[in-house]
Design an enzyme around this catalytic site. Sequence first.
Site, PDB file in Angstrom:
ATOM      1  CB  THR A 236      -6.803   7.748   8.116  1.00 13.03           C
ATOM      2  OG1 THR A 236      -5.781   8.228   9.016  1.00 13.03           O
ATOM      3  CG2 THR A 236      -7.045   8.788   7.028  1.00 13.03           C
TER       4      THR A 236
ATOM      5  N   GLY B 144      -8.018   2.964  11.470  1.00 16.14           N
ATOM      6  CA  GLY B 144      -8.548   1.669  11.086  1.00 16.14           C
ATOM      7  C   GLY B 144      -8.604   1.405   9.596  1.00 16.14           C
ATOM      8  CB  THR B 145      -7.348   3.200   6.581  1.00 17.51           C
ATOM      9  OG1 THR B 145      -6.012   3.364   7.077  1.00 17.51           O
ATOM     10  CG2 THR B 145      -8.117   4.492   6.767  1.00 17.51           C
ATOM     11  N   GLY B 146      -6.281   0.338   7.465  1.00 18.90           N
ATOM     12  CA  GLY B 146      -5.650  -0.916   7.070  1.00 18.90           C
ATOM     13  C   GLY B 146      -6.494  -2.123   7.429  1.00 18.90           C
ATOM     14  CB  CYS B 147      -8.439  -2.936  10.481  1.00 21.82           C
ATOM     15  SG  CYS B 147      -7.151  -2.708  11.705  1.00 21.82           S
TER      16      CYS B 147
ATOM     17  CE  LYS C 261      -1.929  -1.522   3.721  1.00 19.92           C
ATOM     18  NZ  LYS C 261      -2.777  -1.752   4.910  1.00 19.92           N
TER      19      LYS C 261
END
Length: 268
Positions: free
Chosen positions: A204, A206-209, A173
């Site tokens: 932003t 928690g975006t990866g989760c 990413k």
Amino acid sequence: MKHCLTIAGSDSSGGAGIQADLKTFSAHATFGMSVITAITAQNTQGVFDVQDITPTVIANQIKAIFDDIHVHGIKIGMVSQTETIEIIADTLKKYDLPPLVLDPVMISKSGYDLLKPEAKKALIEKLLPMATLITPNLPEAEEILGYRIENLDTMKQASKDLHDLGPNFVLVKGGHLSDTATDVLYDGKEFYLLDQERIKTTHTHGTGCTLSSAITANLAKGMPIYEAVKKAKQYITTAIMHGFSIGHGVGPTHHFYELYEKAGILND
């Protein structure tokens, strides 16, 4: 309805971890289940404490689900210690696994170590080879590989090097790049660049989760990898655009914005 399992830590503020995963599964019309690996004390301003769940309880959670319910997709997030990683890998190997997405959570946005340094070796050796897809951001990819990643060329090289560690697919990413937000998807032969507009917002958390869970849900529903990732990117972009301004720090994304909009129940 497909059944998706998250194996991850709990976020007391609800923006990341299993809370974000379960919301994302629901937003994608799948049934969400969870194996909790750790309990965190956190909010929009940071992570303040972590209590790891014992390996025995983690193993028993996994067994309880797989011995009773058919699982169509698995997402693995926060696994902070070596013992946790080993018991997850050893227990999952007993079952016929569906697509497995590994989000190698290592450091929180506030700088808290969510993966103990001594556990990195276990993560690389035990979980990466089991993954259908891994979804590291640039700092996580750098931590795994041991070198700087600063542009698309080094992202492509990192994708190759990560693929050599065992996963079927790699999504590096690019949100931490200075000039673009391009992600690189690699299937062992070809690179696919996924461009998305960079959204100017602080919300932003928690975006990866959320992204990895959206991919998991899409794979569980039978989508091919590129389509699963592309649609998940579209979903997280909308969620970020309409993130919540709660607390006094980095707010969470809006997991249900599209559903609320269709239902006509959005609040100003």
